[in-house]
Design a protein around this motif. Structure first.
Motif, mmCIF file in Angstrom:
data_model
loop_
_atom_site.group_PDB
_atom_site.id
_atom_site.type_symbol
_atom_site.label_atom_id
_atom_site.label_comp_id
_atom_site.label_asym_id
_atom_site.label_seq_id
_atom_site.Cartn_x
_atom_site.Cartn_y
_atom_site.Cartn_z
ATOM 1 N N PHE A 131 -23.185 -46.229 22.295
ATOM 2 C CA PHE A 131 -24.673 -46.794 23.489
ATOM 3 C C PHE A 131 -23.780 -47.668 24.348
ATOM 4 C CE2 PHE A 131 -26.603 -50.148 24.211
ATOM 5 C CZ PHE A 131 -28.388 -49.355 24.638
ATOM 6 N N HIS A 132 -22.414 -47.404 24.320
ATOM 7 C CA HIS A 132 -22.679 -48.163 25.303
ATOM 8 C C HIS A 132 -21.286 -47.061 26.324
ATOM 9 C CE1 HIS A 132 -19.739 -49.352 28.882
ATOM 10 N NE2 HIS A 132 -18.788 -48.725 28.943
ATOM 11 N N ASP A 133 -21.074 -45.789 25.768
ATOM 12 C CA ASP A 133 -20.370 -44.685 26.415
ATOM 13 C C ASP A 133 -21.746 -43.919 27.350
ATOM 14 O OD1 ASP A 133 -17.820 -45.100 26.179
ATOM 15 O OD2 ASP A 133 -17.602 -43.972 24.238
ATOM 16 N N GLY A 140 -24.978 -46.508 29.024
ATOM 17 C CA GLY A 140 -23.673 -46.966 29.893
ATOM 18 C C GLY A 140 -23.563 -46.085 30.997
ATOM 19 N N HIS A 141 -22.755 -45.230 30.950
ATOM 20 C CA HIS A 141 -22.067 -44.175 32.059
ATOM 21 C C HIS A 141 -22.947 -42.890 32.038
ATOM 22 C CE1 HIS A 141 -18.267 -46.047 32.592
ATOM 23 N NE2 HIS A 141 -18.643 -46.443 30.679
ATOM 24 N N ILE A 142 -23.430 -42.820 31.120
ATOM 25 C CA ILE A 142 -23.612 -41.319 31.039
ATOM 26 C C ILE A 142 -25.295 -40.427 32.326
ATOM 27 C CG2 ILE A 142 -25.110 -38.873 30.178
ATOM 28 C CD1 ILE A 142 -21.724 -39.738 29.798
ATOM 29 N N ILE A 170 -17.544 -49.628 38.652
ATOM 30 C CA ILE A 170 -17.918 -48.283 37.062
ATOM 31 C C ILE A 170 -18.300 -49.398 35.872
ATOM 32 C CG2 ILE A 170 -17.644 -46.541 35.849
ATOM 33 C CD1 ILE A 170 -15.592 -45.509 38.012
ATOM 34 N N GLU A 171 -18.110 -50.271 35.131
ATOM 35 C CA GLU A 171 -17.877 -51.696 34.453
ATOM 36 C C GLU A 171 -19.082 -52.082 34.817
ATOM 37 O OE1 GLU A 171 -17.761 -50.279 31.397
ATOM 38 O OE2 GLU A 171 -16.115 -48.493 30.814
ATOM 39 N N PHE A 172 -18.651 -53.160 36.014
ATOM 40 C CA PHE A 172 -19.365 -54.378 35.838
ATOM 41 C C PHE A 172 -20.190 -54.161 37.482
ATOM 42 C CE2 PHE A 172 -17.005 -55.064 32.075
ATOM 43 C CZ PHE A 172 -17.584 -55.419 31.342
#
Ligand code: FE2
Length: 249
Positions: free
Chosen positions: A115-117, A120-122, A162-164
């Motif tokens: 769910f995060h990867d 969040g990222h894609i 990228i993260e926050f």
């Protein structure tokens, strides 16, 4: 806990609990992100075709990403060491897990899951400016991956973008960082009226260590998506100067 960590996505092996977990996480986050998510992220979510009703199928997502920006997802069992991670980004490949937390872990999980990867990222990898920024990030990481101090500085840039990362849109802070997009606690904290939000300035970020085990105490806002590339150019110059003169830190 013991987990099954597949090295490829075998879609037919997802269970009804997996689908229920994806739906619950997706709906909970969209409830917040409809209001607080960057419009770039929400548009990108449509581009990659993510929805509550189905766990993303990487073979389909990869076709959409390929057409949009040339990026691809590759499956990994868990966290990837920094050097390998940057090498993948430099080839426009994003490593993602394909396993999901259990229902019992809905609110807390120790390590990033799909769910995060993926959620969040894609999606933003389908946006050309963001896609190019991530690619350039990988190249910069590869260039300096034998220099421990510079890798620490790069990880701070990564963390606060990228993260926050937050982005200002129509005078309001909005969310584009994957660590916030995939977490209700971070979403609410980052948007709370009394939370510290500061303009993104490269020297400040290079001087700001981060913690991975608590909600963030300060978030940094960019003003537009193209600023990410400008940030990286500024970081690259600082690192080259540092290598020549050893004056930085
Ligand atoms: Fe992440």
């Amino acid at each position: 806990m013991e987990r099954n960590r597949p090295l490829s996505q075998q879609y037919e092996l997802y269970t009804s609990e997996d689908f229920a977990v994806w739906r619950a996480l997706f709906e909970r986050q969209m409830h917040l992100l409809n209001q607080y998510g960057s419009h770039y992220y929400k548009a990108a979510l449509n581009t990659v075709g993510f929805e509550a009703a189905s766990i993303p199928d990487f073979s389909i997502v990869n076709k959409k990403l390929k057409a949009a920006t040339g990026w691809q997802i590759t499956v990994v069992p868990g966290l990837v060491p920094a050097a390998a991670f940057f090498a993948l980004l430099a080839r426009r490949i994003f490593p993602a897990t394909c396993w999901l937390r259990t229902m019992a872990e809905l609110d807390y999980i120790e390590e990033p899951d799909m769910f995060h990867d993926v959620f969040g990222h894609i999606p933003l990898l389908s946006h050309p400016a963001y896609a190019d920024f991530m690619h350039a990030f990988g190249q910069l990481g590869l260039r300096w991956n034998d220099d421990e101090r510079k890798m620490e500085l790069l990880s701070r840039i990564y963390w606060y973008t990228i993260e926050f990362g937050l982005i200002r849109e129509d005078g309001q802070p909005k969310i584009y960082g994957a660590g916030i997009l995939s977490s209700p606690g971070e979403s609410l904290r980052s948007m709370a009226p009394d939370t510290k939000r500061s303009p993104f300035q490269v020297p400040d970020i290079l001087d700001t260590p981060f913690r991975t085990d608590v909600l963030q105490e300060e978030y940094f806002e960019i003003m537009h998506l193209d600023q990410l590339t400008e940030i990286l150019e500024e970081v690259a110059v600082i690192m080259r100067q540092d290598a020549k003169h050893s004056v930085f830190l």
